[in-house]
Design a protein around this motif. Structure first.
Motif, mmCIF file in Angstrom:
data_model
loop_
_atom_site.group_PDB
_atom_site.id
_atom_site.type_symbol
_atom_site.label_atom_id
_atom_site.label_comp_id
_atom_site.label_asym_id
_atom_site.label_seq_id
_atom_site.Cartn_x
_atom_site.Cartn_y
_atom_site.Cartn_z
ATOM 1 N N LYS A 83 0.981 -0.790 0.466
ATOM 2 C CA LYS A 83 -0.065 0.264 -0.177
ATOM 3 C C LYS A 83 0.817 1.049 0.358
ATOM 4 O O LYS A 83 1.784 1.600 1.126
ATOM 5 N N SER A 84 0.464 2.148 -0.899
ATOM 6 C CA SER A 84 0.833 3.474 -1.171
ATOM 7 C C SER A 84 0.551 3.982 0.744
ATOM 8 O O SER A 84 -0.007 4.502 0.621
ATOM 9 N N PRO A 137 1.951 7.453 1.906
ATOM 10 C CA PRO A 137 2.564 8.669 1.422
ATOM 11 C C PRO A 137 3.238 9.179 2.760
ATOM 12 O O PRO A 137 4.344 10.500 2.999
ATOM 13 N N ASN A 196 5.357 8.005 5.310
ATOM 14 C CA ASN A 196 7.016 8.278 4.037
ATOM 15 C C ASN A 196 7.684 9.448 4.416
ATOM 16 O O ASN A 196 9.146 10.167 4.351
#
Length: 408
Positions: free
Chosen positions: A219-220, A222, A225
């Motif tokens: 899964k992204s 962001p 991150n």
């Protein structure tokens, strides 16, 4: 022995019903099974075509079934896939989400002869897969009586299982009813041969296929991150109290890291108690903002953990000091070295010992050993060797689902 088994199941059913008003878990276990027949009849009215039935004990076994389900759907797209669960916790987790390739999810009725006969007659599967170990005599006998092919996949057998004990002759009937058994390892093949069963082959652990698939398309996230920036990350997965007793001093000693903690128990009281002992600022994901300055992030939801390993330099997987080690293969699928507590029963978690032999898994018994192991992984040469070992081990074990489907 068959009559004794039937009598014991009759007594168990009565005892469960007797005590269910005093236990929320027991009540949930029984309530979920009350509507199985009605739901199954409704499904069979809406779909009259061929079905492949997969039975799993709980969530872990479902994860082992998923790669085989996916491959089977590719080969036979006309097959509907039915999955039955024994455990309410596994059922509850899976039924909440749309499951690709799965058409019907149900509880398995208790293994009374009449219940099993009715379940098989309503479901009318074309072929059946039991996963790992959760074998139920009357359901299997009902299938064989109707000459329906039955397979055991991801089998990991041990000498202390019921098949090989004092009452082994009765429980071995479940094994001998299988058209083929696909094992995770050579030891299981040897145990089967010792009782005269030869319709078996090593396919490997389908979990490697699953974790590799997850690692290839996580899964992204962001926001996570961005919060990490350039700092090294430690992901602590499925943490129990005993794990955190060891880990909190380590967390306090490493303020330059980002720490992501996914507790086994998601109650606020547990996380709040840990937060008071952690000297670094911490936040729960549900109320966290990217502008916050915390170094510790508690994941207070279900479903994120497997994708969080994409950010980890090192992972710690909990449970070994409690009821049992959780899935260490998930971080290894991301080529992340993993630390875990020393397991109490090594034969139940063969992947733990094998990961140590491969050089990508590291067990610890106490706080001192945890500090020592963590320091070793801070050495770049040692760390890179562990990463390479994880990559090599996972890659060498891929393809179990393909081997199963090709044989069938």
């Amino acid at each position: 022995m068959n009559l004794i088994y039937r009598f014991v199941l009759f007594l168990v059913t009565g005892i469960l019903n007797l005590f269910s008003p005093f236990s929320a878990k027991l009540n949930h276990f029984l309530e979920g099974r009350k509507s199985v027949s009605e739901k199954l009849k409704k499904f069979r009215v809406s779909y009259s075509g061929p079905i492949a039935w997969f039975h799993v004990a709980s969530l872990g076994e479902f994860e082992q079934a998923r790669p085989v389900i996916g491959k089977l759907k590719m080969k036979r797209p006309e097959l509907a896939i039915a999955v039955s669960f024994f455990s309410p916790s596994g059922f509850d987790h899976v039924v909440k989400k749309i499951q690709p390739n799965v058409d019907f999810i149900t509880y398995l009725p208790l293994d009374r002869k009449s219940f099993a006969e009715q379940f098989v007659d309503l479901l009318r599967p074309e072929l059946v897969f039991f996963v790992k170990y959760d074998l139920w005599f009357h359901h299997i006998q009902a299938l064989k009586k109707r000459q329906i092919p039955v397979y055991l996949i991801a089998a990991s057998l041990r000498e202390d299982q019921s098949f090989f004990g004092i009452l082994g002759a009765f429980f071995r009937q479940n094994l001998f009813a299988m058209d083929w058994i696909f094992t995770q390892n050579e030891k299981s093949i040897q145990l089967l041969r010792s009782i005269g069963f030869t319709h078996a082959s090593i396919a490997g652990d389908t979990r490697f296929d699953r974790v590799a698939a997850t690692a290839s398309s996580p899964k992204s996230l962001p926001d996570i991150n961005a919060w990490i920036a350039e700092k090294p990350v430690i992901v602590i997965g499925s943490a129990w109290e005993e794990d955190m007793d060891l880990l909190i001093p380590l967390i306090n000693s490493r303020p330059n890291y980002r720490w992501i903690i996914a507790p086994h128990d998601l109650s606020d009281a547990v996380m709040d108690r840990w937060a008071t002992r952690i000297q670094l600022e911490s936040k729960k994901y549900s109320v966290w903002k990217l502008s916050d300055s915390n170094a510790v992030l508690f994941i207070d939801n279900i479903g994120m953990l497997s994708s969080l390993y994409q950010f980890a330099r090192v992972a710690y997987v909990g449970g070994a000091f409690g009821k049992g080690l959780h899935n260490i293969l998930e971080p290894l699928g991301f080529e992340v070295p993993v630390i875990f507590g020393k397991v109490k029963k090594a034969s139940k978690f063969p992947e733990a010992g094998q990961s140590e032999l491969e050089g990508c898994g590291f067990s610890v018994s106490n706080e001192k050993e945890l500090f020592e192991q963590f320091k070793m992984l801070e050495d770049l040469d040692f760390y890179e060797k562990a990463v390479y070992s994880a990559q090599k081990w996972v890659k060498s074990n891929l393809g179990a689902a393909d081997r199963i489907i090709e044989k069938i």
